[in-house]
Each structure stands twice: as C-alpha cells, then as structure tokens.
Design a protein around this motif. Structure first.
Motif, PDB file in Angstrom:
ATOM      1  N   ALA A   1       0.822  -1.201   0.000  1.00 18.12           N
ATOM      2  CA  ALA A   1       0.000   0.000   0.000  1.00 18.12           C
ATOM      3  C   ALA A   1       0.857   1.254   0.000  1.00 18.12           C
ATOM      4  CB  ALA A   1      -0.930   0.004   1.217  1.00 18.12           C
ATOM      5  N   TYR A   2       0.316   2.318  -0.571  1.00 21.42           N
ATOM      6  CA  TYR A   2       1.042   3.593  -0.651  1.00 21.42           C
ATOM      7  C   TYR A   2       1.417   4.107   0.729  1.00 21.42           C
ATOM      8  CZ  TYR A   2      -2.848   6.380   1.128  1.00 21.42           C
ATOM      9  OH  TYR A   2      -3.810   6.928   1.946  1.00 21.42           O
ATOM     10  N   ASN A   3       0.592   3.791   1.749  1.00 25.73           N
ATOM     11  CA  ASN A   3       0.808   4.338   3.083  1.00 25.73           C
ATOM     12  C   ASN A   3       1.575   3.383   3.993  1.00 25.73           C
ATOM     13  OD1 ASN A   3      -1.137   2.403   3.498  1.00 25.73           O
ATOM     14  ND2 ASN A   3      -2.688   3.781   4.356  1.00 25.73           N
ATOM     15  N   CYS A   4       2.303   2.455   3.380  1.00 27.08           N
ATOM     16  CA  CYS A   4       3.108   1.520   4.174  1.00 27.08           C
ATOM     17  C   CYS A   4       4.585   1.609   3.828  1.00 27.08           C
ATOM     18  CB  CYS A   4       2.586   0.094   4.023  1.00 27.08           C
ATOM     19  SG  CYS A   4       1.056  -0.150   4.964  1.00 27.08           S
ATOM     20  N   VAL A   5       4.981   2.766   3.340  1.00 23.04           N
ATOM     21  CA  VAL A   5       6.403   3.119   3.219  1.00 23.04           C
ATOM     22  C   VAL A   5       6.552   4.514   3.815  1.00 23.04           C
ATOM     23  CG1 VAL A   5       6.873   1.689   1.179  1.00 23.04           C
ATOM     24  CG2 VAL A   5       6.082   4.042   0.885  1.00 23.04           C
ATOM     25  N   ALA A   6       7.745   4.827   4.253  1.00 24.30           N
ATOM     26  CA  ALA A   6       7.970   6.115   4.907  1.00 24.30           C
ATOM     27  C   ALA A   6       7.635   7.280   3.977  1.00 24.30           C
ATOM     28  CB  ALA A   6       9.409   6.212   5.391  1.00 24.30           C
ATOM     29  N   ASN A   7       7.956   7.138   2.693  1.00 23.21           N
ATOM     30  CA  ASN A   7       7.678   8.201   1.736  1.00 23.21           C
ATOM     31  C   ASN A   7       6.186   8.445   1.565  1.00 23.21           C
ATOM     32  OD1 ASN A   7       8.610  10.146  -0.250  1.00 23.21           O
ATOM     33  ND2 ASN A   7       7.829   8.763  -1.813  1.00 23.21           N
ATOM     34  N   GLY A   8       5.379   7.452   1.949  1.00 25.73           N
ATOM     35  CA  GLY A   8       3.935   7.609   1.889  1.00 25.73           C
ATOM     36  C   GLY A   8       3.343   8.168   3.161  1.00 25.73           C
ATOM     37  N   GLY A   9       4.193   8.568   4.095  1.00 21.33           N
ATOM     38  CA  GLY A   9       3.719   9.210   5.298  1.00 21.33           C
ATOM     39  C   GLY A   9       3.658   8.316   6.517  1.00 21.33           C
ATOM     40  N   ASN A  10       4.130   7.069   6.408  1.00 18.08           N
ATOM     41  CA  ASN A  10       4.093   6.148   7.541  1.00 18.08           C
ATOM     42  C   ASN A  10       5.466   6.123   8.199  1.00 18.08           C
ATOM     43  OD1 ASN A  10       3.969   3.924   9.295  1.00 18.08           O
ATOM     44  ND2 ASN A  10       2.558   2.815   7.961  1.00 18.08           N
ATOM     45  N   ASP A  11       5.592   6.826   9.310  1.00 20.42           N
ATOM     46  CA  ASP A  11       6.902   6.909   9.952  1.00 20.42           C
ATOM     47  C   ASP A  11       7.189   5.714  10.849  1.00 20.42           C
ATOM     48  OD1 ASP A  11       5.202   7.430  12.042  1.00 20.42           O
ATOM     49  OD2 ASP A  11       5.889   9.464  12.400  1.00 20.42           O
ATOM     50  N   GLN A  12       6.255   4.735  10.892  1.00 18.99           N
ATOM     51  CA  GLN A  12       6.522   3.519  11.652  1.00 18.99           C
ATOM     52  C   GLN A  12       7.330   2.507  10.845  1.00 18.99           C
ATOM     53  OE1 GLN A  12       2.866   1.849  13.491  1.00 18.99           O
ATOM     54  NE2 GLN A  12       3.893   2.492  15.378  1.00 18.99           N
ATOM     55  N   VAL A  13       7.246   2.591   9.519  1.00 17.21           N
ATOM     56  CA  VAL A  13       7.891   1.596   8.668  1.00 17.21           C
ATOM     57  C   VAL A  13       9.318   2.032   8.349  1.00 17.21           C
ATOM     58  CG1 VAL A  13       7.699   0.246   6.554  1.00 17.21           C
ATOM     59  CG2 VAL A  13       5.648   1.088   7.669  1.00 17.21           C
ATOM     60  N   ILE A  14      10.237   1.098   8.479  1.00 17.11           N
ATOM     61  CA  ILE A  14      11.658   1.373   8.261  1.00 17.11           C
ATOM     62  C   ILE A  14      12.014   0.964   6.829  1.00 17.11           C
ATOM     63  CG2 ILE A  14      14.006   0.890   9.059  1.00 17.11           C
ATOM     64  CD1 ILE A  14      12.670   0.067  11.774  1.00 17.11           C
ATOM     65  N   THR A  15      12.197   1.953   5.958  1.00 18.15           N
ATOM     66  CA  THR A  15      12.512   1.686   4.547  1.00 18.15           C
ATOM     67  C   THR A  15      13.609   2.639   4.074  1.00 18.15           C
ATOM     68  OG1 THR A  15      10.650   3.135   3.964  1.00 18.15           O
ATOM     69  CG2 THR A  15      10.239   0.753   3.932  1.00 18.15           C
TER      70      THR A  15
END
Length: 486
Positions: free
Chosen positions: A57-71
């Motif tokens: 999903a777009y919101n499951c990478v940091a660039n998509g605004g999810n600061d919990q996911v480490i990418t």
C-alpha cells in the motif's frame, strides 16, 4: 576547370573526380553519417530498472507518510527522484487482483481490454511480440526477469533471461489463517522455516530475487546493449514471513491501529470472505490487526534491504548514471483498515501504491499529486527508449507530468472489482458503487483521506452524486466495462 571535374584538396592530397562520382561520394558520406548517428543513438539509450513489489500500500512506506515503517533504501530512492503520491491500480476481474494488474502492465491495456487480451496470451503466447519486454527487446534492449510473474505467457518466452520465476504467491499453510486468536497463539511464526512459503528452498525469496539481480548486472556489464530488468518481489504478499530480526524491529504493542477500525466491514461487497480476509479472525480484534501489521512491516523492511542490494549492484556495474529506476507495486492492501485485510475493495489503501522514478534529468525530492495509473510506466519506458507508443497501448507516459508539460494525464480515475464494485475519483471526491446491493458511498478525499465519513446521504451532495454517477457511466463505456449501460 571544367564542369565535369572537381579538384579535391585534403591534407595536401590532390584528387580529380567527376561530378557523378562526387554525387555518389556525398551520398555515401550522408548515409555513413546517418548510420553513425543511429548507432550513437542506440549506444546512448538509457537502461531501465523496474522494481516491483506485491501487496504494498502507498501508506506503508515512509515516503507515503508512515513513519513507523523502516525503509531506508526506498526513502533514499525517493530523495533521489520524483514520487507520485496518487498512483492507482484499476482493480481486478477476480480475487487475485495482482493477476489483472500484471496483465495490464505487460500489455499496456486498460483493465477490461487486458482481460480480453489475456485469453489470447494464454492460447498463443502472443507471437506478435506485443508484451512490454518484447517491445523493448525489439528496440535493442537485453531483457531480464526474476520473481513473481503471474501472467499467462511464460516468462521464458517473453524475456531474454528469466530466473526463479514464481507464481501468484508463496504457498500458505492452514496454520497461517484465522490468526492470531490471542496472545497465547504462537503456532505460526513468520521466521519459522518449517512452514515453507517464502522460505521454500531454504533461502527467503526476496533474497533470491536480489541474488538474481546481482547476476543480471554482471551479465549486462558484458553487453553493449541497453538493458531492461524487471525485478519482481513476491513481498509483501502473505504469508508475511521475514527473519526474526526484522520482526523484532516492530514490537506489536507499538503498532498503530489503522483507521478507521471496524470489527467487520459493514457492507457485503463480494469480497468480505475471500481468501485474503481469512488471514485474521472474525470479528477483527485490535491485537490480531497489530500482529498482522507487525509481520507486514517486517517483510517490507526485509524487502527494502534486498532492494538496497539491487541498487548497490547497479552502482557497482558502472551503469547507474544512464539508468532510469522505477519502483512501484501491483496494488495496495487493507491490512486492517475498514475491518478488511485484502485488496478486493475500492478504498485508497487497496487501490493506491507507492511510485518513484529516478534517472537522468528526473528532479530530486519532488512529489507530484496528479493521479496516474501504475501501468503508465510502460509508455514512459517507450518514450525513454525513443520508441513510438503503439496504438493499442492505452496508458500514458508520465514524463510530461514530470517535465511540467501538462498538469494531469486523466480527467478521472476508474476502478473496478469483478461485478461487485465500481469507483470513480474525480478531483477531491470518490464515488464507490456496489451494483449488486444498490449501495453507493461518497468521500471527500481532501478532507477525509482515510475514508471515514460517508457523505452519500448528505442532501447537499445530491448534485455531485448525480454528476459523478454520470461520469462513471461514461468511463465504463470508455473502458469497455461489461457492466456499462448500452
């Protein structure tokens, strides 16, 4: 000097040639310069590296605004290039939405046109060389593939080199469904290799894909031709397995509950009980959603590490400066939003994916909000390869958006799932239609990006609903939708 002869002077050498001979000589010189220019053009054709994830999903990478996911590697890729914040998949004609997405990708056709063509792919394997990689090969590219294919034609028949071709998903086991039931439910663990899946064969499939990519760069380094590499990860599809060190990066109690949280999706939409939805118990519990997202984030971070290996191999090959890199996924995933786990719905978490492009003259750290389809990558690569876009390719190059030559590619975005759901995104608004239950939903995506507040019963929206319904019906005609009103 007579008109029949011309004296040439070159480095002190005198020669006498007749006019007809001079004409022939000049024709040869012009032909030589043209052929040399064409050869030079071929030599400078950029390479193309396509990195493709699954169920991301777009919101499951940091660039998509999810600061919990480490990418970190995907973050760096976004810093180096341009990202599209509203990249959509059109949907699917069965529960395996990835199959339709990949058929659209490889044919360049819109959803229902690709569906019609899928039968001919299966029967004839398209000897006319009409698939994406085949067209690039015809333009002089060496083509390479590894990972998830899920297209009817065999990868071996489409690519010059294909390794470790995988099917739709790693095999799931009975223990991987309806879990976890409680904190004491530890039967299935994502790092336990006895359950196979991504561990089948002894090495995690994301690592195998990166291994293959490294070999491809070694091979490409020995060729004078430009390359097209289609590197397709099965991650982050279930079974969401990763080494324990990656799972441990995400203590489950720290995982944010996705919003809106429902114990069960309120409408029967024809996808409530497909296979994906059976990964977690019914009704949904916050604990089961946290564990599923913990494992989802872990396999994403693990894939990110392997993508880092691929990018390093590109750098080591010495070809990075003349390579366009595209990163995206075949569709999104609910993974707990709206009481759903899968991708068989029209909400943004399932329809939108990350999309980043890096390459020569691509602006750095730029974000573009104009809506695109992920399959727009196909005509974009044709433009990069200095090819004419075939008439039958429906999608549009995104280079004019990147270069500021146009503000948008599509007036509205269309979505569909079998005959259960339809969608139109027009400006800030999304209309979802459920034909079988005569139900509609309306969301203002600008004010309500999580799609929590359904405006369908708001009398002030009646004109808008009618307008969007009319636009959707027109889009259905354009898309050759089997539900289009004739």
């Amino acid at each position: 000097m007579s008109n029949a002869e011309i004296t040439l002077h070159r480095s002190g050498i005198r020669a006498r040639m007749s006019v007809p001979l001079i004409r022939a000589f000049l024709v040869c010189l012009i032909g030589l310069s043209v052929s040399q220019a064409c050869f030079a053009d071929d030599e400078t054709k950029p390479n193309i590296l396509f990195l493709f994830a699954d169920d991301l999903a777009y919101n499951c990478v940091a660039n998509g605004g999810n600061d919990q996911v480490i990418t970190p590697n995907l973050d760096e890729l976004a810093r180096r290039g341009t990202s599209f914040t509203h990249c959509y998949n059109m949907g699917g004609w069965n529960g395996a939405v990835c199959q339709a997405s990949r058929a659209m990708l490889n044919t360049g056709r819109f959803l229902w046109n690709a569906h019609a063509l899928e039968g001919s792919i299966r029967k004839t394997e398209l000897p006319e060389k009409r698939l994406w990689a085949q067209r690039l090969e015809s333009a002089g590219y060496d083509t390479y593939f590894t990972g998830k294919w899920h297209v009817s034609a065999s990868a071996d028949s489409v690519f010059g080199t294909a390794r470790n071709v995988r099917g739709g998903m790693p095999e799931q086991t009975p223990q991987g469904y309806i879990r976890p039931l409680s904190p004491e439910d530890k039967v299935w663990q994502p790092w336990d290799k006895k359950f196979g899946g991504f561990w089948e064969g002894g090495k995690h499939w994301s690592e195998v894909v990166a291994d293959d990519a490294e070999l491809f760069f070694e091979s490409a380094g020995q060729s004078d031709n430009p390359f097209f590499m289609y590197i397709a990860f099965n991650a982050a599809h279930d079974p969401r397995q990763a080494p324990k060190e990656f799972v441990d990066m995400y203590p489950f109690e720290e995982i944010e509950i996705p919003q809106p949280f429902y114990e069960e999706y309120p409408y029967q939409i024809g996808s409530n009980y497909v296979r994906d939805e059976k990964l977690a118990p019914f009704p949904r519990t916050k604990y089961s959603v946290q564990i599923n997202r913990q494992e989802y984030y872990a396999i994403i971070t693990h894939m990110d590490r392997e993508i880092g290996r691929v990018l390093k191999a590109l750098e080591d090959s010495g070809k990075a400066d003349n390579t366009y890199i595209f990163f995206t996924a075949d569709h999104g995933l609910a993974a707990g939003h709206h009481g759903l786990m899968g991708k068989q719905n029209m909400h943004d978490h399932s329809m939108r994916v990350p999309f980043t492009v890096v390459g020569p003259d691509i602006p750095e750290s730029k974000k573009i909000d104009s809506s695109i389809y992920l399959q727009d990558v196909v005509p974009t690569t044709f433009e990069i390869a200095k090819m004419e876009k075939p008439d039958e390719v429906d999608f549009k190059s995104m280079l004019p958006l990147i270069n500021g030559e146009r503000e948008r590619s599509y007036d509205s975005i269309y979505g569909a799932y079998i005959d259960f759901q339809r969608m139109i995104v027009d400006g800030d608004y999304k209309l979802i239609v459920y034909p079988k239950i005569n139900k509609k939903q309306l969301f203002n995506l600008a004010d309500d990006p999580l799609e929590e507040n359904d405006l369908i019963d708001d009398p002030e929206q009646s004109v808008r609903i009618a307008m969007l319904t009319e636009k959707l019906e027109a889009l259905q005609q354009e898309m050759n939708d089997p539900l289009a009103k004739k």
